[in-house]
Design an enzyme around this catalytic site. Sequence first.
Site, PDB file in Angstrom:
ATOM      1  N   ASN A  83      47.639  40.629  45.680  1.00  0.00           N
ATOM      2  CA  ASN A  83      48.562  40.654  46.816  1.00  0.00           C
ATOM      3  C   ASN A  83      49.346  41.963  46.887  1.00  0.00           C
ATOM      4  OD1 ASN A  83      48.118  37.921  47.866  1.00  0.00           O
ATOM      5  ND2 ASN A  83      49.087  37.222  45.973  1.00  0.00           N
ATOM      6  N   ASN A  84      49.380  42.709  45.791  1.00  0.00           N
ATOM      7  CA  ASN A  84      50.106  43.984  45.787  1.00  0.00           C
ATOM      8  C   ASN A  84      49.583  44.943  46.836  1.00  0.00           C
ATOM      9  OD1 ASN A  84      51.667  43.116  43.640  1.00  0.00           O
ATOM     10  ND2 ASN A  84      50.444  44.166  42.086  1.00  0.00           N
ATOM     11  N   ARG A  85      48.283  44.839  47.143  1.00  0.00           N
ATOM     12  CA  ARG A  85      47.692  45.817  48.061  1.00  0.00           C
ATOM     13  C   ARG A  85      48.220  45.668  49.481  1.00  0.00           C
ATOM     14  NH1 ARG A  85      41.446  45.544  48.623  1.00  0.00           N
ATOM     15  NH2 ARG A  85      41.980  47.382  49.849  1.00  0.00           N
ATOM     16  N   ARG A 196      41.774  35.285  41.943  1.00  0.00           N
ATOM     17  CA  ARG A 196      41.492  36.720  41.826  1.00  0.00           C
ATOM     18  C   ARG A 196      40.487  37.145  42.897  1.00  0.00           C
ATOM     19  NH1 ARG A 196      44.517  40.247  39.912  1.00  0.00           N
ATOM     20  NH2 ARG A 196      42.750  41.577  39.319  1.00  0.00           N
ATOM     21  N   ASN A 197      40.718  36.668  44.111  1.00  0.00           N
ATOM     22  CA  ASN A 197      39.782  36.896  45.205  1.00  0.00           C
ATOM     23  C   ASN A 197      40.515  36.617  46.513  1.00  0.00           C
ATOM     24  OD1 ASN A 197      37.388  37.244  46.717  1.00  0.00           O
ATOM     25  ND2 ASN A 197      36.168  36.112  45.219  1.00  0.00           N
ATOM     26  N   CYS A 198      39.874  36.880  47.619  1.00  0.00           N
ATOM     27  CA  CYS A 198      40.252  36.363  48.948  1.00  0.00           C
ATOM     28  C   CYS A 198      41.351  37.113  49.687  1.00  0.00           C
ATOM     29  CB  CYS A 198      40.701  34.895  48.889  1.00  0.00           C
ATOM     30  SG  CYS A 198      39.594  33.789  48.042  1.00  0.00           S
ATOM     31  N   ASP A 200      41.515  39.921  51.141  1.00  0.00           N
ATOM     32  CA  ASP A 200      41.054  40.570  52.365  1.00  0.00           C
ATOM     33  C   ASP A 200      40.719  39.540  53.445  1.00  0.00           C
ATOM     34  OD1 ASP A 200      38.960  39.619  50.846  1.00  0.00           O
ATOM     35  OD2 ASP A 200      37.665  41.352  51.130  1.00  0.00           O
TER      36      ASP A 200
END
Length: 276
Positions: A83-85, A196-198, A200
């Site tokens: 989520n940091n991105r 650890r996915n999703c 995007d």
Amino acid sequence: EEMHNEIIRGTHNGKLSVMINTYKRPVEMLEKTIDFYATCPIVASINIVWSEQRAPPSSILEKYQSWRTPFVIFKRHYSESLNNRFLPIDKLSFMNHTVTSSAIFAVDDDILVPCADLSRALEVWRGNMKSIVGFIPRLHLRGQDGVLQYRCWWGVWWHGAYSIILTKAAIFHEKYLHMYSYQMTQNIRDYVDSSRNCEDIAMQFLIANSSQLPPLLIKGHIQDLGVLNGISTSNNIIKAGHMNARSECLNKLSEFYADKLPLIKSHVIVDSASNR
């Protein structure tokens, strides 16, 4: 309508802010990517999302600390959350000029989009500022059992449609960073962390749900520096696991939207008028 007006104001500075997501990758690759986008005249600032326990190497920090055209900013996060991105980037100003744009170009550290293609994508986005505009499409399908399925390039080509633009190379309005980080239900961010996915796909759900519009695909010539290590060239078992995990993302996110599917399919590809 209010949101549309907010989006229009302050956006036409003709530039964009690049957000490069990196995680435990060779520093040389990151430097190559930064230097590449720094050559694009439309880039106002380059923001590095650094989500590692170790600090960025002093050599790379020293290289870019004095840069002004564009500014290069390292945003260090002490958690490894995906989520940091999508955390909002800081507004910057220099000599009374804003150097942070409302247009965000989210890109992975191993993806290079030529400046001309990036400029065309920004031009298209200016006319579609509520949508996400980018270069890497994906498609959702619903099986006869009602279960959602995730499809990559082959599925997009076979069906002549797409409903997702991956944020490994996409432009969207900075407002969606705030919405993702502070307004979207926490359950989704928690699921992104646990799986650890999703992240995007979650952003595509958010933008489609808010805009009620499909994404837009730009035809471009992308160089993938990590393609030899990517899922697309891995063995079939790993590919199958990846596809299953992504399909699970679709179904879980749909549950968070009360079994509503906001994704909208599109058949449009935007190309340059000079392309023969």
